[in-house]
Design an enzyme around this catalytic site. Structure first.
Site, PDB file in Angstrom:
ATOM      1  N   ASP A  91       0.874  -1.160   0.000  1.00  0.00           N
ATOM      2  CA  ASP A  91       0.000   0.000   0.000  1.00  0.00           C
ATOM      3  C   ASP A  91       0.925   1.228   0.000  1.00  0.00           C
ATOM      4  O   ASP A  91       2.116   1.103   0.311  1.00  0.00           O
ATOM      5  CB  ASP A  91      -0.876  -0.043   1.265  1.00  0.00           C
ATOM      6  CG  ASP A  91      -1.701   1.203   1.442  1.00  0.00           C
ATOM      7  OD1 ASP A  91      -2.342   1.641   0.467  1.00  0.00           O
ATOM      8  OD2 ASP A  91      -1.691   1.759   2.558  1.00  0.00           O
ATOM      9  N   ASN A 124      -8.879  -1.535   3.975  1.00  0.00           N
ATOM     10  CA  ASN A 124      -8.960  -1.889   2.560  1.00  0.00           C
ATOM     11  C   ASN A 124      -7.740  -2.679   2.088  1.00  0.00           C
ATOM     12  O   ASN A 124      -7.649  -3.050   0.917  1.00  0.00           O
ATOM     13  CB  ASN A 124      -9.164  -0.641   1.693  1.00  0.00           C
ATOM     14  CG  ASN A 124      -7.974   0.308   1.725  1.00  0.00           C
ATOM     15  OD1 ASN A 124      -7.287   0.400   2.738  1.00  0.00           O
ATOM     16  ND2 ASN A 124      -7.737   1.004   0.641  1.00  0.00           N
ATOM     17  N   ASP A 176      -0.188   5.117   0.884  1.00  0.00           N
ATOM     18  CA  ASP A 176      -0.466   6.127   1.899  1.00  0.00           C
ATOM     19  C   ASP A 176      -0.414   5.532   3.301  1.00  0.00           C
ATOM     20  O   ASP A 176      -1.052   4.509   3.578  1.00  0.00           O
ATOM     21  CB  ASP A 176      -1.834   6.753   1.651  1.00  0.00           C
ATOM     22  CG  ASP A 176      -1.888   7.535   0.344  1.00  0.00           C
ATOM     23  OD1 ASP A 176      -2.336   8.680   0.364  1.00  0.00           O
ATOM     24  OD2 ASP A 176      -1.468   6.985  -0.694  1.00  0.00           O
ATOM     25  N   ARG A 229     -15.166  12.346  -2.260  1.00  0.00           N
ATOM     26  CA  ARG A 229     -13.992  13.142  -1.907  1.00  0.00           C
ATOM     27  C   ARG A 229     -13.316  13.709  -3.155  1.00  0.00           C
ATOM     28  O   ARG A 229     -12.870  14.858  -3.163  1.00  0.00           O
ATOM     29  CB  ARG A 229     -13.008  12.294  -1.095  1.00  0.00           C
ATOM     30  CG  ARG A 229     -13.479  12.042   0.334  1.00  0.00           C
ATOM     31  CD  ARG A 229     -12.527  11.161   1.106  1.00  0.00           C
ATOM     32  NE  ARG A 229     -12.595   9.782   0.665  1.00  0.00           N
ATOM     33  CZ  ARG A 229     -11.838   8.803   1.148  1.00  0.00           C
ATOM     34  NH1 ARG A 229     -10.940   9.073   2.091  1.00  0.00           N
ATOM     35  NH2 ARG A 229     -11.960   7.569   0.705  1.00  0.00           N
TER      36      ARG A 229
END
Length: 323
Positions: A105, A265, A107, A150
């Site tokens: 991942d 996620n 971030d 967003r």
């Protein structure tokens, strides 16, 4: 060593002496014993910032299949937490130290930031985006729905802001050491991110990731973010699918793969990989993942993969021309 053996790895800035006797007593209660104890950071001259020891465990409960591995992992996690260290239990797989694909991942894993939050702050809509994120955390919106909401609030953001953020991404502790080690050992590496490819490609150019799969921002002819994103959106299911697809393309089994992430996620991807590691994750993610690291930097992933620091140091010096 028995094919049914386990490896218990303890990681922390320091490892309290009392913890060793507690581990041995706990293992004895389980009907298990230590076949070998190996310092991955070096016993005589351990670095001041990290300590890691791997215990190779065997015993009759393992051979009979009567041990509850998930319960053992939970107890090890609790034992480590009581001393402020990480404790990870994994099978002594033939692939330990020899896996071939490592997926990350981005971030809050490779970088110390959630880029979409920084984009929103720069665009003056930080509170609005945070409110949508909070709704998603409460389960009122799924990932794709919240992501689109967003993104819509970023419409009109100038591409120059993206470039400024990209060149100043705050790197996670240990990233440079980790990537140097993985490349030295010949691993294939990839970024699988629900963030943006614009930023992932900067990391790829700097560190040599072999593949990048992330969300593609749409930027119009005037250099402005449109608030849209190209399909397919990289969500939890897509990350897991990409992991499997890459393994298939490379002729690898899932046992030969590693996945590292911090969020809910990422859990599906972590569960599919041969070695799934929750890195500095929220408690719910840490508890659901098979392995976790909270006390050290990202380079501690190498320890869970079975690589000692000494081996990396030797190889690094071998790569340095003589003066």
């Amino acid at each position: 060593m028995s094919r049914n053996a386990l490896v218990l790895t303890l990681l922390g800035e320091t490892l309290p002496t009392a913890l060793f006797s507690e581990v041995e007593a706990w293992l004895e209660e389980q009907g298990l014993s230590v076949a070998r104890r190996r310092w991955l950071t070096g016993e005589a001259a351990a670095p001041a910032d990290a300590a890691c020891v791997a215990w190779e465990i065997e015993g009759r409960p393992l051979e009979s299949g009567s041990i509850d591995l998930e319960a053992l992992r939970a107890e090890a996690l609790a034992l480590g937490s009581a001393h402020g260290v990480d404790a990870a239990v994994q099978a002594a797989s033939e692939w330990r130290g020899h896996r071939r694909l490592v997926c990350f991942d981005m971030d809050s894993t490779l970088i110390k930031a959630e880029v979409i939050d920084e984009l929103a702050r720069r665009h003056g809509v930080g509170d609005e985006v945070a409110a949508v994120t909070e709704r998603a955390m409460r389960g009122e919106l799924d990932f794709q729905q919240s992501f689109r909401e967003r993104m819509a609030r970023l419409e009109g953001l100038d591409e120059a802001v993206l470039e400024d953020i990209a060149v100043n991404l705050p790197l996670m502790d240990g990233l440079e050491t980790l990537m140097a080690g993985l490349k030295r050992h010949g691993y294939r590496t990839a970024i699988l991110s629900g963030g943006f490819s614009y930023f992932a490609r900067h990391l790829q150019a700097r560190f040599g990731f072999d593949e990048v799969h992330a969300n593609e921002l749409v930027i119009d002819e005037h250099g402005k973010v449109t608030g849209e994103v190209r399909e397919p959106i990289v969500d939890a299911a897509r990350k897991a699918w990409l992991l499997e697809d890459m393994a298939t393309r490379e002729g690898l089994s899932l046992s030969q793969t590693v996945a590292v992430g911090d969020g809910a996620n990422d859990l599906e991807m972590l569960s599919r990989a041969g070695l799934g590691i929750a890195f500095r994750a929220k408690p719910v993610v840490r508890e659901k993942a098979r392995q976790s690291i909270t006390t050290l930097g990202l380079d501690a992933v190498l320890y869970l993969m079975g690589h000692p620091r000494a081996a990396l140091a030797v190889e690094a010096s071998a790569d340095t021309p003589a003066g």
